[in-house]
Scaffold this motif. Structure first.
Motif, PDB file in Angstrom:
ATOM      1  N   LYS A  64       0.816  -1.211   0.000  1.00 45.01           N
ATOM      2  CA  LYS A  64       0.000   0.000   0.000  1.00 45.01           C
ATOM      3  C   LYS A  64       0.848   1.258   0.000  1.00 45.01           C
ATOM      4  CE  LYS A  64      -3.883  -2.043   2.462  1.00 45.01           C
ATOM      5  NZ  LYS A  64      -4.385  -2.316   3.803  1.00 45.01           N
ATOM      6  N   VAL A  65       2.052   1.126   0.548  1.00 42.80           N
ATOM      7  CA  VAL A  65       2.901   2.305   0.717  1.00 42.80           C
ATOM      8  C   VAL A  65       3.717   2.568  -0.542  1.00 42.80           C
ATOM      9  CG1 VAL A  65       4.654   3.370   2.190  1.00 42.80           C
ATOM     10  CG2 VAL A  65       3.089   1.685   3.150  1.00 42.80           C
ATOM     11  N   LYS A  66       3.753   3.818  -0.945  1.00 50.41           N
ATOM     12  CA  LYS A  66       4.550   4.219  -2.113  1.00 50.41           C
ATOM     13  C   LYS A  66       6.036   4.069  -1.768  1.00 50.41           C
ATOM     14  CE  LYS A  66       5.588   6.621  -5.910  1.00 50.41           C
ATOM     15  NZ  LYS A  66       5.590   5.913  -7.183  1.00 50.41           N
ATOM     16  N   VAL A  67       6.764   3.329  -2.619  1.00 52.47           N
ATOM     17  CA  VAL A  67       8.179   3.087  -2.349  1.00 52.47           C
ATOM     18  C   VAL A  67       9.053   3.891  -3.314  1.00 52.47           C
ATOM     19  CG1 VAL A  67       9.995   1.334  -2.196  1.00 52.47           C
ATOM     20  CG2 VAL A  67       7.661   0.761  -1.514  1.00 52.47           C
ATOM     21  N   VAL A  68      10.031   4.580  -2.774  1.00 50.38           N
ATOM     22  CA  VAL A  68      10.917   5.409  -3.585  1.00 50.38           C
ATOM     23  C   VAL A  68      12.328   4.842  -3.482  1.00 50.38           C
ATOM     24  CG1 VAL A  68      11.832   7.738  -3.882  1.00 50.38           C
ATOM     25  CG2 VAL A  68       9.504   7.423  -3.019  1.00 50.38           C
ATOM     26  N   SER A  69      12.969   4.590  -4.633  1.00 54.53           N
ATOM     27  CA  SER A  69      14.331   4.065  -4.557  1.00 54.53           C
ATOM     28  C   SER A  69      15.352   5.164  -4.813  1.00 54.53           C
ATOM     29  CB  SER A  69      14.499   2.899  -5.538  1.00 54.53           C
ATOM     30  OG  SER A  69      14.902   3.354  -6.794  1.00 54.53           O
ATOM     31  N   VAL A  70      16.438   5.102  -4.055  1.00 56.12           N
ATOM     32  CA  VAL A  70      17.466   6.137  -4.107  1.00 56.12           C
ATOM     33  C   VAL A  70      18.820   5.493  -4.389  1.00 56.12           C
ATOM     34  CG1 VAL A  70      18.631   7.927  -2.748  1.00 56.12           C
ATOM     35  CG2 VAL A  70      16.186   7.550  -2.438  1.00 56.12           C
ATOM     36  N   LYS A  71      19.550   6.048  -5.361  1.00 56.96           N
ATOM     37  CA  LYS A  71      20.868   5.493  -5.714  1.00 56.96           C
ATOM     38  C   LYS A  71      21.948   5.991  -4.763  1.00 56.96           C
ATOM     39  CE  LYS A  71      20.689   4.642 -10.714  1.00 56.96           C
ATOM     40  NZ  LYS A  71      19.484   5.382 -11.184  1.00 56.96           N
ATOM     41  N   ASN A  72      21.964   7.307  -4.541  1.00 57.84           N
ATOM     42  CA  ASN A  72      22.964   7.887  -3.634  1.00 57.84           C
ATOM     43  C   ASN A  72      22.213   8.515  -2.460  1.00 57.84           C
ATOM     44  OD1 ASN A  72      24.813   9.494  -2.249  1.00 57.84           O
ATOM     45  ND2 ASN A  72      25.914  10.097  -4.098  1.00 57.84           N
ATOM     46  N   ILE A  73      22.297   7.848  -1.322  1.00 58.49           N
ATOM     47  CA  ILE A  73      21.473   8.247  -0.171  1.00 58.49           C
ATOM     48  C   ILE A  73      21.867   9.596   0.435  1.00 58.49           C
ATOM     49  CG2 ILE A  73      20.878   5.871   0.436  1.00 58.49           C
ATOM     50  CD1 ILE A  73      23.006   6.036   2.626  1.00 58.49           C
ATOM     51  N   ALA A  74      23.004  10.140   0.009  1.00 58.19           N
ATOM     52  CA  ALA A  74      23.421  11.432   0.565  1.00 58.19           C
ATOM     53  C   ALA A  74      23.321  12.558  -0.464  1.00 58.19           C
ATOM     54  CB  ALA A  74      24.856  11.336   1.083  1.00 58.19           C
ATOM     55  N   ASP A  75      22.875  12.226  -1.666  1.00 61.21           N
ATOM     56  CA  ASP A  75      22.799  13.229  -2.729  1.00 61.21           C
ATOM     57  C   ASP A  75      21.515  14.063  -2.586  1.00 61.21           C
ATOM     58  OD1 ASP A  75      22.411  14.634  -5.102  1.00 61.21           O
ATOM     59  OD2 ASP A  75      23.352  13.070  -6.328  1.00 61.21           O
ATOM     60  N   LEU A  76      21.691  15.303  -2.162  1.00 60.68           N
ATOM     61  CA  LEU A  76      20.540  16.178  -1.912  1.00 60.68           C
ATOM     62  C   LEU A  76      19.683  16.360  -3.163  1.00 60.68           C
ATOM     63  CD1 LEU A  76      22.208  18.879   0.349  1.00 60.68           C
ATOM     64  CD2 LEU A  76      20.368  17.352   1.033  1.00 60.68           C
ATOM     65  N   ASN A  77      20.334  16.503  -4.309  1.00 63.64           N
ATOM     66  CA  ASN A  77      19.582  16.713  -5.547  1.00 63.64           C
ATOM     67  C   ASN A  77      18.716  15.512  -5.900  1.00 63.64           C
ATOM     68  OD1 ASN A  77      20.589  19.298  -5.937  1.00 63.64           O
ATOM     69  ND2 ASN A  77      22.413  18.515  -6.992  1.00 63.64           N
ATOM     70  N   GLU A  78      19.311  14.334  -5.779  1.00 64.70           N
ATOM     71  CA  GLU A  78      18.549  13.128  -6.117  1.00 64.70           C
ATOM     72  C   GLU A  78      17.366  12.933  -5.161  1.00 64.70           C
ATOM     73  OE1 GLU A  78      20.635   9.349  -6.025  1.00 64.70           O
ATOM     74  OE2 GLU A  78      18.800   8.284  -6.551  1.00 64.70           O
ATOM     75  N   VAL A  79      17.626  13.056  -3.858  1.00 65.58           N
ATOM     76  CA  VAL A  79      16.563  12.827  -2.879  1.00 65.58           C
ATOM     77  C   VAL A  79      15.497  13.932  -2.970  1.00 65.58           C
ATOM     78  CG1 VAL A  79      16.039  12.514  -0.419  1.00 65.58           C
ATOM     79  CG2 VAL A  79      18.118  11.526  -1.371  1.00 65.58           C
ATOM     80  N   ARG A  80      15.929  15.162  -3.252  1.00 64.23           N
ATOM     81  CA  ARG A  80      14.979  16.268  -3.409  1.00 64.23           C
ATOM     82  C   ARG A  80      14.036  15.977  -4.585  1.00 64.23           C
ATOM     83  NH1 ARG A  80      18.344  20.064  -4.446  1.00 64.23           N
ATOM     84  NH2 ARG A  80      18.694  20.832  -2.349  1.00 64.23           N
ATOM     85  N   GLY A  81      14.632  15.535  -5.704  1.00 68.69           N
ATOM     86  CA  GLY A  81      13.845  15.217  -6.894  1.00 68.69           C
ATOM     87  C   GLY A  81      12.845  14.103  -6.609  1.00 68.69           C
ATOM     88  N   ALA A  82      13.314  13.075  -5.893  1.00 68.71           N
ATOM     89  CA  ALA A  82      12.450  11.933  -5.573  1.00 68.71           C
ATOM     90  C   ALA A  82      11.306  12.369  -4.669  1.00 68.71           C
ATOM     91  CB  ALA A  82      13.268  10.837  -4.894  1.00 68.71           C
ATOM     92  N   LEU A  83      11.611  13.197  -3.714  1.00 67.60           N
ATOM     93  CA  LEU A  83      10.586  13.662  -2.766  1.00 67.60           C
ATOM     94  C   LEU A  83       9.557  14.534  -3.486  1.00 67.60           C
ATOM     95  CD1 LEU A  83       9.971  13.491   0.311  1.00 67.60           C
ATOM     96  CD2 LEU A  83      11.113  15.680   0.557  1.00 67.60           C
ATOM     97  N   GLU A  84      10.066  15.416  -4.339  1.00 70.70           N
ATOM     98  CA  GLU A  84       9.150  16.284  -5.090  1.00 70.70           C
ATOM     99  C   GLU A  84       8.206  15.465  -5.963  1.00 70.70           C
ATOM    100  OE1 GLU A  84      11.898  18.895  -7.021  1.00 70.70           O
ATOM    101  OE2 GLU A  84      11.989  20.266  -5.300  1.00 70.70           O
ATOM    102  N   SER A  85       8.753  14.416  -6.599  1.00 69.84           N
ATOM    103  CA  SER A  85       7.899  13.650  -7.509  1.00 69.84           C
ATOM    104  C   SER A  85       6.804  12.903  -6.749  1.00 69.84           C
ATOM    105  CB  SER A  85       8.728  12.707  -8.382  1.00 69.84           C
ATOM    106  OG  SER A  85       9.312  11.719  -7.582  1.00 69.84           O
ATOM    107  N   VAL A  86       7.106  12.392  -5.542  1.00 70.93           N
ATOM    108  CA  VAL A  86       6.025  11.680  -4.822  1.00 70.93           C
ATOM    109  C   VAL A  86       5.035  12.646  -4.186  1.00 70.93           C
ATOM    110  CG1 VAL A  86       7.208   9.501  -4.378  1.00 70.93           C
ATOM    111  CG2 VAL A  86       7.421  11.345  -2.705  1.00 70.93           C
ATOM    112  N   LEU A  87       5.506  13.836  -3.822  1.00 69.31           N
ATOM    113  CA  LEU A  87       4.582  14.794  -3.217  1.00 69.31           C
ATOM    114  C   LEU A  87       3.617  15.373  -4.241  1.00 69.31           C
ATOM    115  CD1 LEU A  87       6.909  16.738  -0.731  1.00 69.31           C
ATOM    116  CD2 LEU A  87       5.207  14.995  -0.198  1.00 69.31           C
ATOM    117  N   ASN A  88       4.044  15.351  -5.506  1.00 70.52           N
ATOM    118  CA  ASN A  88       3.205  15.902  -6.551  1.00 70.52           C
ATOM    119  C   ASN A  88       2.234  14.908  -7.171  1.00 70.52           C
ATOM    120  OD1 ASN A  88       4.337  18.413  -6.231  1.00 70.52           O
ATOM    121  ND2 ASN A  88       5.980  18.022  -7.718  1.00 70.52           N
ATOM    122  N   THR A  89       2.343  13.652  -6.740  1.00 69.64           N
ATOM    123  CA  THR A  89       1.434  12.659  -7.342  1.00 69.64           C
ATOM    124  C   THR A  89       0.221  12.410  -6.437  1.00 69.64           C
ATOM    125  OG1 THR A  89       2.830  10.921  -6.411  1.00 69.64           O
ATOM    126  CG2 THR A  89       3.109  11.418  -8.751  1.00 69.64           C
TER     127      THR A  89
END
Lengths: 89, 192
Positions: A64-89
């Motif tokens: 039931k929970v939306k799962v987001v995969s991250v390649k570089n767990i410390a990369d602010l840009n990557e995690v920011r992009g991932a967070l933005e995409s799930v918040l917008n859906t």
């Protein structure tokens, strides 16, 4: 909103991922709970989103929970992009 | 038996010699910390020592590489040998989940698996090693944590290093120990 950062043991890479997510939430002014969990207990914990590495994401997807995969767990840009995409859906 | 612990003021490379049975808690954090402009206390602890680094390592299997990385933690007094076995066992059980960034793996086990002292080890391989599902790694950062809270400063430092593609490249291509030491022990040069 509750975000779960998941790794194998719940205190190594998931803790680093939690720190990255919290930095971005702070910068965006979003209030949310970010918790860490190990892979085996992750599916039994309530959360709106699960953030984890690609390996665990594949295994946690489909619930039931939306799962987001991250390649570089410390990369602010990557995690920011991932967070933005799930918040917008 | 003589237990040798590195003194927290490793800056001078001094050693404290402790005899068996002595239980000593270091309360030197305050003495070795400074306040940031935000008022937060920052520890000036060094998390990595030269003896815990190996460069240009040849390994063909991930298990060999993880063992070399764990053995460095043993040799520098951070963990018992049981910890290294636990590191490898965890990967067998949970899969190649230890990749924390492209080419960078962070093998570790639980504090109760035999951690003596907190710290990290760094192994840079000569060539990338395949790690299942098309993934590979060239750098291993072995982590020894005493409990789930106290190692935050180590994780922050590792995060700082791997958060930038530039410093991952510096890690992967390092040819001298001091390049690695500088990455992990010096204060943040720039905001990520």
């Amino acid at each position: 909103m509750k975000i779960l950062a998941v790794c194998g043991m719940g205190f190594g890479s998931s803790m680093m991922l939690k720190m990255t997510i919290e930095k971005i939430l702070k910068e965006k002014g979003i209030t949310a709970d970010v918790e860490t969990a190990d892979f085996t207990t992750a599916s039994s914990i309530y959360a709106d989103f699960i953030f984890t590495n690609e390996e665990f994401a594949k295994q946690l997807e489909g619930g039931k929970v939306k799962v987001v995969s991250v390649k570089n767990i410390a990369d602010l840009n990557e995690v920011r992009g991932a967070l933005e995409s799930v918040l917008n859906t | 038996m003589e237990i040798i612990l590195s003194c927290p003021c490793v800056r001078n490379n001094c050693k404290l010699f402790l005899t068996q049975g002595q239980h000593i808690m270091f309360k030197l954090e305050r003495a070795y910390s400074t306040k940031s402009n935000k008022g937060e206390r920052i520890l000036n602890r060094r998390i990595l020592e030269e003896q815990a680094i190996l460069l240009d390592v040849t390994a063909t299997e991930w298990e060999d590489a993880v063992r070399i990385c764990g053995d460095l933690l043993v040799q520098t007094g951070k963990v018992e040998t049981t910890y290294v076995e636990a590191m490898i066992r965890n990967i067998h059980e949970l899969g190649p989940y230890i990749l924390i960034a492209p080419s960078v793996a962070m093998p570790h086990a639980r504090p109760e698996d035999g951690v003596i002292q907190e710290g990290i080890s760094v192994v840079v391989l000569k060539e990338e090693i395949a790690f299942g599902n098309g993934k590979e790694f060239k750098v291993l950062i072995g982590l020894a944590a005493l409990n789930s809270k106290s190692h935050i400063y180590i994780l922050q430092k590792i995060a700082e290093v791997i958060s930038q593609a530039k410093s991952i490249e510096r890690l992967k291509n390092a040819t001298r120990y001091d390049e690695i030491l500088r990455l992990f022990n010096e204060k943040e040069e720039h905001d990520s």
